[in-house]
Structure formats: C-alpha cells, structure tokens
Design a protein around this motif. Structure first.
Motif, short mmCIF file in Angstrom:
data_model
loop_
_atom_site.label_atom_id
_atom_site.label_comp_id
_atom_site.label_asym_id
_atom_site.label_seq_id
_atom_site.Cartn_x
_atom_site.Cartn_y
_atom_site.Cartn_z
N UNK A 50 -5.55 -50.52 -30.70
CA UNK A 50 -4.64 -51.31 -29.97
C UNK A 50 -3.39 -51.54 -30.85
N UNK A 51 -3.58 -51.53 -32.05
CA UNK A 51 -2.14 -51.93 -32.77
C UNK A 51 -1.48 -50.63 -33.23
N UNK A 52 -1.01 -50.28 -32.24
CA UNK A 52 0.14 -49.08 -32.55
C UNK A 52 1.27 -50.01 -32.55
N UNK A 53 2.27 -49.17 -33.42
CA UNK A 53 3.74 -49.86 -33.51
C UNK A 53 4.21 -49.93 -32.19
N UNK A 54 4.00 -49.07 -31.32
CA UNK A 54 4.80 -48.87 -30.08
C UNK A 54 4.47 -50.25 -29.21
N UNK A 55 3.34 -50.73 -29.44
CA UNK A 55 3.04 -52.08 -28.54
C UNK A 55 3.56 -53.21 -29.50
N UNK A 56 3.63 -53.10 -30.84
CA UNK A 56 4.21 -54.17 -31.59
C UNK A 56 5.85 -54.27 -31.26
N UNK A 57 6.06 -53.28 -30.89
CA UNK A 57 7.70 -53.29 -30.93
C UNK A 57 8.23 -53.44 -29.38
N UNK A 58 7.31 -53.34 -28.56
CA UNK A 58 7.50 -53.29 -27.24
C UNK A 58 8.68 -54.28 -26.47
N UNK A 59 8.31 -55.37 -27.17
CA UNK A 59 9.16 -56.60 -26.80
C UNK A 59 10.75 -56.39 -27.32
N UNK A 60 10.73 -55.66 -28.53
CA UNK A 60 12.02 -55.30 -28.98
C UNK A 60 12.88 -54.23 -27.92
N UNK A 61 11.99 -53.40 -27.67
CA UNK A 61 12.77 -52.35 -26.49
C UNK A 61 12.85 -53.03 -25.28
N UNK A 62 12.09 -53.88 -24.81
CA UNK A 62 12.09 -54.48 -23.50
C UNK A 62 13.88 -55.17 -23.47
N UNK A 63 13.83 -56.07 -24.89
CA UNK A 63 15.13 -56.69 -24.73
C UNK A 63 16.41 -55.99 -24.79
N UNK A 64 16.22 -54.76 -25.34
CA UNK A 64 17.42 -53.77 -25.55
C UNK A 64 17.71 -53.36 -24.09
N UNK A 65 16.83 -53.14 -23.25
CA UNK A 65 16.69 -52.54 -22.30
C UNK A 65 17.50 -53.58 -21.10
N UNK A 66 16.86 -54.79 -21.22
CA UNK A 66 17.40 -56.04 -20.74
C UNK A 66 18.85 -56.01 -20.73
N UNK A 67 19.42 -55.94 -22.10
CA UNK A 67 20.70 -56.17 -22.39
C UNK A 67 21.75 -54.91 -21.78
N UNK A 68 21.18 -53.66 -21.83
CA UNK A 68 21.58 -52.83 -21.36
C UNK A 68 21.85 -52.76 -19.62
N UNK A 69 20.87 -53.31 -19.08
CA UNK A 69 21.06 -53.22 -17.84
C UNK A 69 21.83 -54.62 -17.26
N UNK A 70 22.01 -55.39 -18.20
CA UNK A 70 22.75 -56.79 -17.72
C UNK A 70 24.24 -55.98 -18.03
N UNK A 71 24.58 -55.34 -19.12
CA UNK A 71 26.08 -54.82 -19.07
C UNK A 71 26.28 -54.10 -17.85
N UNK A 72 25.28 -53.17 -17.66
CA UNK A 72 25.65 -51.82 -16.73
C UNK A 72 25.76 -52.75 -14.99
N UNK A 73 25.00 -53.71 -15.22
CA UNK A 73 25.27 -54.66 -13.62
C UNK A 73 26.56 -55.45 -13.61
N UNK A 74 26.75 -56.06 -14.70
CA UNK A 74 27.79 -56.97 -14.69
C UNK A 74 29.15 -56.40 -14.65
N UNK A 75 29.83 -56.59 -13.85
CA UNK A 75 31.29 -55.97 -13.64
C UNK A 75 32.18 -56.44 -14.50
#
Lengths: 119, 263, 444
Positions: A50-75
């Motif tokens: 259960x302890x893969x680096x992928x799961x441990x860093x998923x929150x980081x990746x989620x934040x990055x995606x959130x930020x990207x979509x925010x930029x993409x959506x905000x004119x």
C-alpha cells in the motif's frame, strides 16, 4: 487562514495552491518536503503493497492538476499571464497614452462649451 | 513572448499539443514540467529503479516553477493598474458621450427651430398678405355667413330696396364714369393699334394688357383733373401716386365690379 | 503489474544486493531533496526532518501556552518549545545523554543559541537541517557508554567531546607552527570550527560522514607539540575530519597531497599556465600541474597536513594566484557539478558555493550562439573594437626600450623576478607583499 496579499482572486488562487505559507500549513503545499518524507517511508518499508510513492504523492499531483485546470478555465488568468511583465508594461504605457488623448478631447470639448456659454 | 522550458516529451495534457494559448503561459509550462518529472521519478522509485538524475531534474523544475511564481505579485500589481486604467477610460468615455449627446440634442433642437430671417420674412409676407383681402374670399365668406345668418327681425326689409341702394342703379352705372371710361378704353385701344409707334404710353398699355382685365384707367384718365379721387386701397394709404397706384392695381386690384363681358 | 512482480523479486532471499542499492539510492535522493528544500519552519516539517535523520520525536503539552517537541537519538536530546498561539519557537535546549555536559551550541561572539536561532531567524529549515545533521553525525558515530550495565565497550570516542577540544588543540598547533589564523567555534548559527584571518573566514574544520562506513577515525590531539593518538581504543568508524577552504579558486599541485585525501578535486580541469602579458616573458618552471581542490580529508595522522595546507593556501591566495592574474593567465572555467567526490557528503557551503559558481558561469553562456558575423564578434569581445581616434591616440612603442624586459620564472613554490628578486612559499607574509608590489611595478 492567512489571507493572500494578492488582490486578484485568480492569481491568489494559484498562490494558495502552490506557494506554501507557514501560517496556513493545514493544507500543506510543500511539495519537496512531502516528497522526501514519502521517500523516507518507502525506504523504511519498500515491500509494503500500500505504501507506494505514487499514493504518497497523489495529493501533490492533485494540486498540480487543480492549478492547471484553474489556469486553463480562468480567462482572466490566462489573459493576464499570457504576456510577460515587460510586455504588460508596454501595453499599459500605450493605454495610458490613449487615456491622455481621450482626456484631452474631453477637456477641449469642455473648453469650447464654456467659451460658447461666455458669449 | 515568454519562452517555455525545454520539455522532452509532451504529455497527454501538455499545453503545446492541446491548447495553443496555454503554451504561452510560463507558469503553466513550469507546472507541467514539474508534474512530468515528478511522475517519472515516482514511477522509477515504484519500479525499484530509482533514478537520482530525475531527482536533480525535479529540483531544477522546482526552482524554475517557484521563480515564475515569484512574478505573481508583479502580475497582481499590473492587474490592479490595468483595471484602474480601464475604469478611467470608461469614466472619460462616459463624460465625453454625455457631452456629445447633449450637444447633439441641443443641435437638433436648434435645427428644429426656423431661421430668424426666414421667420421675419414669413411674418412680413403674412402681414402684407393680411393687408390685402381678396374680394372673392371676402364674398365667399360673406355668402357662407349668409347661409347661416338671417335678417334680424327688427330690420325692416323695406329699407333695402333699389331706391335705397347706396350704389348707383344699373342704368346710372351704364351712364357713369366707369362705363364711359371703359368704352373709351376699348376705343383708345383700337386707336392705339393704328398708332402704335408714335404713342409713348405703350408701356402703360402693355402692362394693362398683361393684366387682361378691363382697366379702369386709360391714358385719358391721366388728363382727368387732379380733383378726381384715386381709388382706395384697403390699407387706408389714401392718395397714391399714379404710377404706384398702377403698380398696385396691377398686383392686386381684383375689384372687378364692372365687367363689361357680363353685362 | 510491474510493481507486484518487482516486489516479488525483491522478497526472494537473493534480493539483498538490490534492496541495498535501492535503499542507498533512495537515501541519496532524500539527502538531495532535503538539502535543497527542507521546508518551512513548522512543527510538522521539523518532526519529519527528525524522522528522516532517524531521531525519535514526540510532542508534549507543557502548559496552556506551550507545546514541546522533543527529539532524541542515542545521545542527544533536543527540546523545542513553541508558543501554542502563533507556533513560534520559544526556546530550544540541547542535552547530551553522555556525561559530557560541556557541549557548546552557542555562537562565537554574540553567544546566541544556534539551535534556537535556526528556528527563529530563518524563513526555512536549511540552517536547522545543517545543524541537526551535524549533531546526528556526531551522535551516530560516537562510541560511548550510554547505559550502565551493558558490557563496557573497549572502543570509546565521544565526538561531542572531541569537537569541543579540537579548537584548543588547533590553537596550540597554530602557535607552534606560526600560522596566523584565529579559531572560532560556531559562527553564523552553524556548527563548526572556523579558521579566520582578520575576521574573514578562510577555512572550516568539520566532522563528516564518509561513504566508507568502516573507515576508522582515531582521536588525535595536539599534545606535547605533536599530534598524538593516546590510545588505539579511542576510535570510531564512518567519519572523517575535513578541512574546507572557502576560496573557490583554490588550486593545489597535483602531486602535493595523496589523491584519496582530496575530497572534491577535479583532475580534468588543470590550471594551464599561459602568459598573456605582452611585456614580460614568463618561463614555466612548474614541476606539477595545478588542479582545483578545496576540501581535504585530514583524519588521523593526516591532520599533520593541516600546516602544509594552510601554508599553501596563504601562498596561493596572496602571491601565486595574484601573479597568475597579473600575467593575465586565464582561469579554467568551472565544470559541471557532478565532479568526482571520492568520499563524504559535501557540506552545504561547498555545494552552494560550487553550484553558485557553475550556475553563474552557465547562465552567462546561455543563449549565446557563436556567430561569425563581425559586428557580433566585436560585441562578444572576440575581436577587439577600435575606433580610428583610439588607434591614432595610442602611444607609439619605442623600439629602443631603455629598461630590459624582466624575466619571470614561475614554480609552484617560488617565483623569480629577474636575476635578483625571489619569493618562495616559506617566506613571511611581509616579504610576500613586498615582492608583489615590486612585481606589479615591473610588469606593464
């Protein structure tokens, strides 16, 4: 929650997502510290399924995606960030000049009307 | 334009493969680079093949990303300034439009008013017109009124009769000055046709003929004694010069009480 | 799929080598990332940092106002008290479980508590990390009796004690060999023994982990005018004593020091002696190539090299390097960061200095495309630009030069100017300065 010093809400959102703030460390956005700690835990127990680096860093990746979509959506955001600060300085200087011209036109009209009134 | 960091493999949602405008955003590209490198690092670790170089690359990506993020306050300031400028533009536009609208309104209002000269000319003409009363208009009006009026009961119809007419009787008129003048005018006209070149009153005659009316004035009337009263104009101007009288007659004397054709 | 298979493989009895390498690489990765960004000063980050350095941590509510984060290892116990209200640090105390209670964790000079300052004066944990790593290194590698009753180990070396005694040994040593350097402990909120000259830091002596875990480190003290190890039982493993110079341009003759003691040298970038000074002929009498090296392993007997190294450093910095600069000898461009590091993890300072130097150089090269266009060559400084007036105003070189060109001979240990003047490494600073002044006068 510490408030951002940025007045533009769109930019403040980016800052909130990516720039770590010691006061509001509840939602930590310190990626590198989170990563090295996650690596430490993986190192301690490399065979844990259960302890893969992928799961441990998923929150980081989620934040990055959130930020990207925010930029993409905000004119507003896109418009603001698509020019470099130098390009913006030039654009604002031009806009300032245009404003001065408009104000001169207005002042001239005012003057002319006032002159008419004096007759 | 802002440059993007060198990415080796465009990922599935990499800006330059999907949305072109986003590829101009330095911050966006930096985030993508960080995301990609992190993904590769995580994969290498989970595959039991950790790559130290990826860690170094991630550090560089992180440095780049946070360097770009340092610009956020600058962008914020630019944004505030831009918004202020926009507002000032709007204000000035609004003020100018208001002035122009008001001016246009005033302009149309003024244009709607007639010109002073024209007003005065029209007034004068109207007044002049009013001075002259067209007799047929007058008679028509009187006839119209007559339809709706009747003789007052106290009026004695007997007082209105041929004996009381204020105007001369028909036979008297036939023998009157007007008739004689008219006869003489037609005789004179015939005579003048024979002596066309020697007469110097051709201008007067031609003006008479232009009118195509039986003119009560003939050249002979000029020889009439001055005591004869000139005809009246309704403007009460009294004695007028012969010439001007003629002119007046030509213009407006429609008082055709005696029409030789009728009788 | 792949993960599961790989894990299956690693679980077989034949896996140890792979998991060792795996753990080792992960460890290096963690170190790399921690050095870069240990994090902001928060309780969570401090706790995580301690955990990665294998310290036990726990928090305790002291009272309504204060929360205490305690972290401990074999010997050290650090208590960090924070205000509950604003999470700011209130106090930090260090206690050693050994009997040695004289350990100094205060700044030389202003007497500030460097652990407290690490948590309050800086926006992030970089300084704290450096200090914590120093303490854990000493802790991990100290051989001491911590618990009574356990069979007393023969080998004993309390590195905390040694670190505290070292400055005194150095002072005595420097006095005996007439080295004019001051010794300061813990400067600028960082643990270490600093060698300074006129308040300018010249070098730093430290105790660091080395890659060879079995490397034996004997306790050498300066006693009776010599570096002596009193007993072979005063030993531990896995650490070395390091000497780090701050001068990033430092070069040494390649054969002067055994290569295994050079911790950050680069054989690929020797200092090529080239004379660009038109008026003075230079003869190259060097018997050895100069290579860049700033960090040295002076463990055990090698501590006796300290005197030589410091003397060389003085010679290099005050005479040899300036002379090379006078004859406009170009310095070799710094190479990549991945230089051969034969042992030990580099300290933050050297990494920072090295990387800042390389980064600076690289950024100046970035974006510059070679161009054969004349105007850009002129702009790039490849072709010197002259205007007609400049050319006409330059003084005409007289063919009959009254003074003869002075011959300059360079050797790694001496410089000969003309027939009469000579300066060598063993002379005093005063004589060096005189020579340098004379040289500057002779060379155009």
């Amino acid at each position: 929650m510490a408030s951002s010093s940025l007045s533009n809400a769109s930019l403040a959102q980016i800052e909130a997502l990516l720039v770590p703030n010691a006061q509001s460390s509840g939602q930590s956005s310190e990626f590198i510290p989170q990563l090295y700690y996650a690596l430490h835990q993986v190192k301690k127990d490399p065979n844990s399924s259960v302890n893969s680096l992928e799961t441990a860093t998923s929150s980081i990746r989620h934040r990055l995606k959130q930020c990207k979509s925010h930029i993409a959506e905000s004119e507003e955001c896109r418009a603001l960030l698509s020019k470099t600060p130098e390009e913006w300085e030039a654009a604002l200087r031009q806009r300032q000049k245009d404003l001065a011209v408009k104000q001169q036109v207005f002042a001239r009209l005012e003057r002319q009307i006032r002159d008419l009134g004096d007759h | 334009m802002s440059t993007s960091t060198g990415h080796r493999n465009p990922g599935p949602d990499r800006s330059d493969s999907v949305e072109n405008p986003l590829s101009k955003l330095q911050v966006y590209n930096d985030i993508c680079e960080f995301e990609d490198t992190l993904g590769k690092l995580v994969a290498s670790v989970d595959r039991f093949n950790p790559d130290l170089e990826l860690a170094r690359a991630l550090i560089e990506a992180d440095k780049q990303l946070y360097k770009s993020l340092e610009c956020l306050p600058k962008y914020d300031e630019i944004d505030t300034r831009a918004k202020t400028l926009d507002e000032e533009h709007r204000d000035t536009d609004e003020k100018t439009i208001r002035i122009l609208e008001t001016l246009t309104e005033c302009g149309s209002d003024l244009n709607a008013l007639p010109m002073l000269e024209q007003v005065e000319f029209e007034r004068e003409t109207m007044l002049k017109q009013r001075e002259k009363v067209f007799t047929d208009v007058l008679l028509d009006y009187a006839m119209k009124l007559a339809k709706f009026t009747h003789v007052p009961p106290t009026f004695d119809k007997g007082t209105v009769g041929p004996n009381n007419f204020v105007w001369p009787a028909e036979d008297a008129m036939r023998r009157g000055m007007l008739a004689i003048a008219s006869l003489r005018a037609s005789e004179g006209a015939n005579a003048q046709e024979q002596q066309a070149s020697s007469e110097q009153k051709t201008s007067e005659k031609s003006s008479e003929n232009e009118e195509a009316q039986t003119d009560i004035r003939s050249p002979d009337t000029k020889e009439e004694p001055v005591a004869r009263r000139p005809s009246f104009g309704f403007d009460g101007s009294g004695a007028k010069d012969h010439e001007s009288e003629k002119a007046d007659d030509d213009i407006d004397l429609d008082l055709d009480l005696f029409n030789s054709e009728e009788f | 799929m792949i993960h599961a298979e790989a894990r299956q493989r690693s679980q077989t009895p034949h896996s140890p080598p792979m998991s060792d390498a795996y753990a080792e690489t992960l460890g290096q990765m963690i170190c790399l990332l921690q050095e870069y960004k240990p994090g902001l000063v928060t309780l969570e980050n401090i706790t995580r940092l301690c955990k990665t350095l294998k310290l036990e941590s726990f928090t305790d509510n002291i009272d309504n106002e204060t929360i205490r984060l305690s972290t401990a290892s074999k010997i050290i116990v650090i208590d960090m008290d924070f205000h509950k209200s604003d999470k700011q640090v209130k106090d930090v105390k260090l206690v050693l479980a050994s009997n040695f209670d004289n350990f100094n964790y205060y700044n030389d000079g202003d007497n500030g508590n460097i652990l407290f300052n690490s948590l309050s004066c800086f926006p992030n944990l970089q300084t704290f990390y450096y200090n914590l790593r120093f303490l854990t290194t000493l802790d991990t590698h100290s051989n001491i009796e911590t618990e009574p009753g356990i069979a007393a180990k023969r080998e004993k070396l309390d590195l905390f004690k040694y670190f505290t005694e070292l400055p005194e040994y150095l002072r005595a040593y420097f006095k005996d060999i007439s080295i004019d350097l001051d010794i300061k402990t813990n400067v600028d909120n960082r643990f270490g023994v600093y060698l300074t000259h006129n308040d300018k830091a010249v070098a730093q002596v430290g105790i660091e982990e080395c890659q060879d875990h079995d490397h034996r480190f004997y306790e050498f003290g300066y006693r009776s005018s010599g570096w002596i190890n009193e007993s072979p039982d005063n030993v531990t493993t896995g650490v070395i004593l390091t000497l780090q110079f701050y001068d990033i341009n430092m070069h040494i003759p390649k054969e002067a020091i055994p290569h295994d003691l050079l911790l950050d040298w680069d054989a690929q970038r020797p200092y090529t002696i080239v004379n660009h000074c038109r008026s003075t002929p230079v003869s190259n009498d060097f018997t050895s190539t100069l290579v860049p090296a700033t960090k040295f392993n002076i463990s055990n007997e090698n501590i006796e090299l300290l005197g030589e190294l410091l003397q060389w450093a003085g010679w290099w910095q005050q005479i040899l390097h300036p002379v090379l600069q006078i004859i406009k000898c170009p310095a070799p461009a710094p190479g990549n960061e991945t230089k051969r590091r034969s042992s030990s993890n580099s300290t933050t300072i050297s990494a920072q200095r090295r990387s800042s130097a390389t980064r600076r150089r690289r950024s100046s090269q970035k974006g510059r495309r070679p161009s054969m266009n004349e105007s850009s060559m002129v702009k790039d400084g490849v072709v010197p630009e002259f205007s007609l007036s400049e050319v006409m105003s330059q003084p005409v070189l007289e063919d009959e030069d009254p003074s003869e060109p002075v011959d300059l001979a360079l050797n790694e240990e001496y410089i000969q100017l003309g027939p009469g003047s000579r300066c060598d490494i063993h002379m005093g600073v005063h004589e060096w300065q005189e020579f340098l002044t004379k040289l500057k006068g002779c060379v155009a």
